[in-house]
Design an enzyme around this catalytic site. Structure first.
Site, PDB file in Angstrom:
ATOM      1  N   GLU A  94     -17.014  23.055  -0.572  1.00  0.00           N
ATOM      2  CA  GLU A  94     -16.214  23.878  -1.498  1.00  0.00           C
ATOM      3  C   GLU A  94     -16.296  23.383  -2.933  1.00  0.00           C
ATOM      4  O   GLU A  94     -16.416  24.175  -3.869  1.00  0.00           O
ATOM      5  CB  GLU A  94     -14.747  23.925  -1.057  1.00  0.00           C
ATOM      6  N   HIS A 121      -3.853  24.638   7.414  1.00  0.00           N
ATOM      7  CA  HIS A 121      -4.490  25.945   7.238  1.00  0.00           C
ATOM      8  C   HIS A 121      -3.512  27.041   6.816  1.00  0.00           C
ATOM      9  O   HIS A 121      -3.833  28.216   6.925  1.00  0.00           O
ATOM     10  CB  HIS A 121      -5.180  26.384   8.548  1.00  0.00           C
TER      11      HIS A 121
END
Lengths: 337, 327
Positions: free
Chosen positions: B60, B129
């Protein structure tokens, strides 16, 4: 697999170009030494990382780039900016926090920018600009342009995660980028032996990602130029990135606030005996391209040029208070206060 | 007007913008050959090919930085985070490079990039998450932060975000992807920085955004039916810059406000919006502002616990009664 570029003896460029490189190295040195004095006089604030001792790296490598190529570097950025042709006045004004500075006094020493020259910063979070370089190169490839990006960083940056992510993608996608590690042996105060499990950096930066990796004497400006030119041809030919370790040495502390107690006086003296400017001066004299009078003229010229830059910076206005809200966004800016 | 899902609306926005501008491309994990982890980019690889729909490794920070670099020299990347929870490992790129670049370069470089992806408590994904990071990004000068709650807003706002010359953090909600609604075909642009009154009312102002809009609207309907209370529901849509004008106009009309969000209560959007209201129209308020937010704890796995974290219609109704002094 560390490769060393073949040691050709023939000059890499014509006499005039070689002399302009020498002059540029001298300009950078003078600029940095005067900056140190201005810092001590508290005219320059913040962190100020000087490039003295590493000039051959920036001058030799940027010297072979085309006008359309891009340059991006870390926080020790004065030398690269000047080598790319930034006006020393704009550079000095930035150091003094003036509105006429290359970043309008918003960036300071660590954040020089010059869009006209393709100089894309000046980035102060260690390693953070290495993915940017891949993205800049990606754009050239996306638009099918013959254009490369050269990216400089220090040996300390090789321990940062995003650097390796970028190396992997640059190699995977064969991006036209040249990664130059300026190994000055000390990441702030931590010697390479205390920060890197593998001392051959071409393994960590090149071999690990299937990139050609070179390790060269970064204080030899012509070797730097020749090696960079090979990498540039590879980039233009669509063969992907190259990793070049350029071994060099900084004469000053990590920043102006660093007394550099981690090294001995002898180590520094040995390094200064290998001063890249004097090495190049000697070489050019041996070759019959340079005489004492020309060298002295260069000394006077760069001295004058830097004093002129200081004069310009001193006389320049400070940014207006309203500038604090300027250039935050392209859209009309609404402070959330 | 066609009725399509939120994810299809996002797909339409990207597809249309990529058709009209070759500088726009999509990059992220599983966006191409897998057709998108949440199928937002379904069919785009087939349509545009691998030059413009690009699968990345799980890096990322690296690919966020590559997008920013490409934007520095004139491309207009859409960088997808599979979820914004994963943007935490790229936050240095987003804050230091995307948001600061224009300012630090004295206006020489602009970063026309969209960071987009899902977010929120999607259902038993636990703490790592289920992040809601809008308050983190909304604090940063230089970023625009957008959270659409309906398919029509998703399309119109994403098209505007792609056309923006500034970096936009475009936060979708995993639970909304399958929601359907009417979406105009073709050129449908929703302006950035404008809130939307999703329900008109005169008794209390309910300020919300993204997924929480739906619990808030459900609460408003029940309040009208059961209590005769008419709530005005303001969907912020953009949280930076905040459309303070629309918020204040409503509060001045109703004299009461409740802020509803899926994020934590401390230092969050609700805290920031309350502060702006208090400092602007304190004398107009007939009650302290009430807030409905996630409980101040990490997000638990068990649905039995997770469901108590979310702003439900019941919690919104209780807050409305509080500001109306109705026990």
């Amino acid at each position: 697999m560390s490769q060393t570029a073949s040691a050709e003896v023939k000059p890499v460029v014509a006499r005039n170009q070689a002399l302009s490189w020498l002059r540029q190295m001298m300009l950078i040195r003078r600029f940095e030494e005067r900056s140190a004095m201005l810092y001590q006089n508290q005219k320059i604030g913040g962190f100020c990382h000087l490039y003295s001792g590493q000039e051959a790296v920036a001058v030799g490598s940027i010297g072979v780039l085309g006008e359309d190529d891009y340059v991006i570097t870390a926080y020790r950025d004065h030398g690269h900016a000047l080598a790319r042709g930034m006006d020393p006045k704009a550079a000095m004004a930035e150091l003094l926090g003036k509105a006429t500075g290359c970043s309008k006094g918003k960036g300071g020493s660590m954040h020089f920018f010059d869009v006209e020259k393709g100089f894309l910063g000046g980035h102060a979070i260690v390693g953070s600009h290495v993915p940017l370089a891949a993205g800049i190169a990606f754009a050239g490839k996306y638009r099918n342009e013959q254009r490369a990006c050269i990216c400089y960083f220090g040996d300390g940056a090789l321990n940062q995660g995003c650097v390796h992510e970028a190396f992997n993608m640059a190699a995977l996608w064969k991006l036209p980028v040249i990664y130059v590690i300026e190994n000055n042996l000390i990441a702030m105060g931590t010697q390479l032996t205390r920060s890197s499990a593998v001392l051959d950096l071409t393994i960590r930066g090149g071999v690990a990602y299937g990139m050609p990796g070179f390790s060269i004497d970064g204080n030899d400006v012509e070797l730097v130029a020749r090696t960079t030119r090979e990498a540039l041809q590879r980039a233009y030919a669509g063969e992907g990135p190259t990793f070049i370790e350029m071994k060099t040495y900084r004469f000053r502390g990590h920043s102006m606030s660093d007394p550099a107690k981690y090294r001995t006086k002898e180590e520094l003296e040995d390094a200064k005996a290998q001063d890249p400017i004097h090495r190049f001066e000697r070489l050019l004299k041996q070759r019959g391209w340079l005489d004492d009078a020309t060298f002295e003229r260069f000394e006077e010229e760069v001295k004058h040029q830097v004093e002129e830059a200081i004069e310009f910076a001193e006389q320049s206005p400070l940014p207006e208070p309203a500038a604090v809200y300027e250039d935050v966004s392209v859209a009309s800016y609404l402070p959330q206060e | 007007m066609p009725v399509i899902a939120y994810r299809e609306a996002l797909n339409q926005a990207m597809t249309e913008e990529m058709e009209r501008d070759d500088r726009v491309f999509l990059m992220g994990e599983e966006v191409a050959e897998y057709d998108g982890a949440y199928k937002v980019s379904q069919g785009m690889l087939a349509k545009f090919g691998p030059r413009r729909v690009i699968d990345t490794p799980i890096s990322e920070s690296g690919f966020a930085g590559i997008g920013i670099g490409a934007a520095m020299v004139g491309l207009r990347p859409i960088v997808e985070f599979m979820t914004f929870s994963f943007s935490l490992v790229a936050i240095d790129q987003i804050v230091n490079n995307a948001a600061n670049m224009r300012y630090m370069s004295g206006g020489q470089f602009t970063i026309p990039i969209v960071f987009r992806g899902s977010s929120g408590m999607a259902g038993a994904l636990a703490a790592t998450h289920s992040h809601r990071l809008e308050a983190w990004y909304a604090q940063i000068p230089g970023l625009t932060v957008v959270l659409p709650s309906t398919p029509a807003d998703a399309k119109g706002l994403l098209k505007s975000a792609i056309r923006s010359d500034d970096p936009v953090v475009f936060i979708e909600n995993e639970v909304l992807y399958a929601d359907k609604g009417e979406v105009p075909e073709g050129e449908h642009l929703v302006p950035i920085g404008k809130a939307d009154i999703k329900r008109a009312g005169s008794d209390v102002t309910l300020i919300t955004y993204s997924r929480s809009l739906h619990a808030t609207l459900a609460a408003a309907e029940r309040l009208a039916a059961d209590e005769g209370i008419e709530a005005e529901v303001v969907d912020l849509r953009t949280i930076r810059p905040l459309d303070l004008e629309t918020i204040l106009a409503s509060v001045v009309k109703t004299h009461r406000a409740v802020i509803v969000e899926e994020d934590w209560p401390y230092c969050g959007i609700g805290a920031g919006v309350s502060d702006r209201i208090y400092r602007s129209v304190f004398d107009e308020l007939d009650a302290p502002i009430a807030r409905v937010a996630a409980k101040d704890a990490p997000i638990p796995y068990s649905r039995a616990l997770e469901s108590t974290m979310l702003p439900s219609a019941d919690r919104v109704i209780a807050a409305v009664k509080e500001v109306l002094y109705r026990g």
